[in-house]
Design a protein around this motif. Sequence first.
Motif, PDB file in Angstrom:
ATOM      1  N   ALA A  55      -6.779   0.066   6.336  1.00  0.00           N
ATOM      2  CA  ALA A  55      -6.777   0.388   4.853  1.00  0.00           C
ATOM      3  C   ALA A  55      -8.126  -0.343   4.138  1.00  0.00           C
ATOM      4  O   ALA A  55      -8.665   0.173   3.058  1.00  0.00           O
ATOM      5  N   TYR A  57      -8.872  -4.290  -0.718  1.00  0.00           N
ATOM      6  CA  TYR A  57     -10.338  -4.911  -0.691  1.00  0.00           C
ATOM      7  C   TYR A  57     -10.550  -5.625   0.421  1.00  0.00           C
ATOM      8  O   TYR A  57     -11.494  -5.525   1.055  1.00  0.00           O
ATOM      9  N   ARG A  92       0.604   3.969  -2.834  1.00  0.00           N
ATOM     10  CA  ARG A  92       0.296   5.293  -2.598  1.00  0.00           C
ATOM     11  C   ARG A  92       1.029   6.329  -3.027  1.00  0.00           C
ATOM     12  O   ARG A  92       1.012   7.261  -3.719  1.00  0.00           O
ATOM     13  N   ARG A 122     -14.740  -4.909   3.760  1.00  0.00           N
ATOM     14  CA  ARG A 122     -14.999  -3.613   4.455  1.00  0.00           C
ATOM     15  C   ARG A 122     -16.491  -3.679   5.321  1.00  0.00           C
ATOM     16  O   ARG A 122     -16.346  -3.109   6.230  1.00  0.00           O
ATOM     17  N   VAL A 143      -3.398   4.255  -6.165  1.00  0.00           N
ATOM     18  CA  VAL A 143      -4.557   3.694  -5.158  1.00  0.00           C
ATOM     19  C   VAL A 143      -5.777   3.802  -5.888  1.00  0.00           C
ATOM     20  O   VAL A 143      -6.219   4.680  -6.672  1.00  0.00           O
ATOM     21  N   GLY A 144      -6.729   2.684  -6.023  1.00  0.00           N
ATOM     22  CA  GLY A 144      -7.880   2.489  -6.617  1.00  0.00           C
ATOM     23  C   GLY A 144      -7.727   1.930  -7.995  1.00  0.00           C
ATOM     24  O   GLY A 144      -8.473   1.414  -8.443  1.00  0.00           O
ATOM     25  N   ASP A 194     -10.676   2.049   4.871  1.00  0.00           N
ATOM     26  CA  ASP A 194     -10.675   3.026   3.920  1.00  0.00           C
ATOM     27  C   ASP A 194     -10.737   2.936   2.562  1.00  0.00           C
ATOM     28  O   ASP A 194     -10.637   3.944   1.776  1.00  0.00           O
ATOM     29  N   ASP A 230       1.097   6.883  -6.696  1.00  0.00           N
ATOM     30  CA  ASP A 230      -0.554   7.485  -7.099  1.00  0.00           C
ATOM     31  C   ASP A 230      -1.400   6.526  -7.663  1.00  0.00           C
ATOM     32  O   ASP A 230      -1.885   7.176  -8.583  1.00  0.00           O
ATOM     33  N   LEU A 285       0.676  -1.095  -0.035  1.00  0.00           N
ATOM     34  CA  LEU A 285       0.002   0.031  -0.027  1.00  0.00           C
ATOM     35  C   LEU A 285       0.823   1.237  -0.066  1.00  0.00           C
ATOM     36  O   LEU A 285       0.614   2.385  -0.743  1.00  0.00           O
ATOM     37  N   GLU A 303      -8.725   1.324   0.784  1.00  0.00           N
ATOM     38  CA  GLU A 303      -7.644   1.215  -0.059  1.00  0.00           C
ATOM     39  C   GLU A 303      -7.025  -0.282  -0.222  1.00  0.00           C
ATOM     40  O   GLU A 303      -6.282  -0.498  -1.237  1.00  0.00           O
TER      41      GLU A 303
END
Length: 200
Positions: free
Chosen positions: A144, A151, A122, A195, A127-128, A147, A125, A118, A149
């Motif tokens: 994470a 799964y 990050r 999540r 993330v996602g 958040d 750039d 992670l 970030e």
Amino acid sequence: LCYIGMDNYRAGRLCGQLLKEALPQGGEIMILVGRLEQDNARRRRQGFIDEVLDRSYDPGRHDPPGRILENEKYVVVGTLTDQFDRAKAKANAEDAMSRFPELAGMVGLFAYNPPLILEAVRQADRVGEIVIVAFDEDSQTLQAIRDGEIYGTVVQDPYNYGYESVRLLAALATGDLSVLPAEGFLDIPARQIRRDTVED
């Protein structure tokens, strides 16, 4: 007399299920792990690969780590090891993104791998853009997941490892051998955390 714990091959398949949920369209995937000399690491990795590639259940299968493995949707581009060197683990994630610009997912098979993956994602750039799936319940991994970030993660059940160990020992101390599992293995199943279940 017996082994009490998680079936790492089955847990690897649970991890593969999470990856397929998070990346239903398919894509290139990199596996990151401390070392493959350990039985748990080999079995987790193989279970993950077999699930992602929709293979039959076969804990005895072994794919060499250097080979690219694929089906119609997913390509496992490699397995990177770090020998428990945290700086190397993060560098492996950075290297994976550099070597494979189309990389769609990374999975970390040891507790420290996902937070370091992670960090690298990050800093890039991405993330996602790059799906991360984890193993174990490191506090950074759980945050994470909250958040969005990471799964999800596959976690062990150490409470029941302890509980079942003492239950069997207590029975054995009284001469009750009937508590021993027939195959010598008492499976304490792993769990998938997403999540919607991370708070529980």
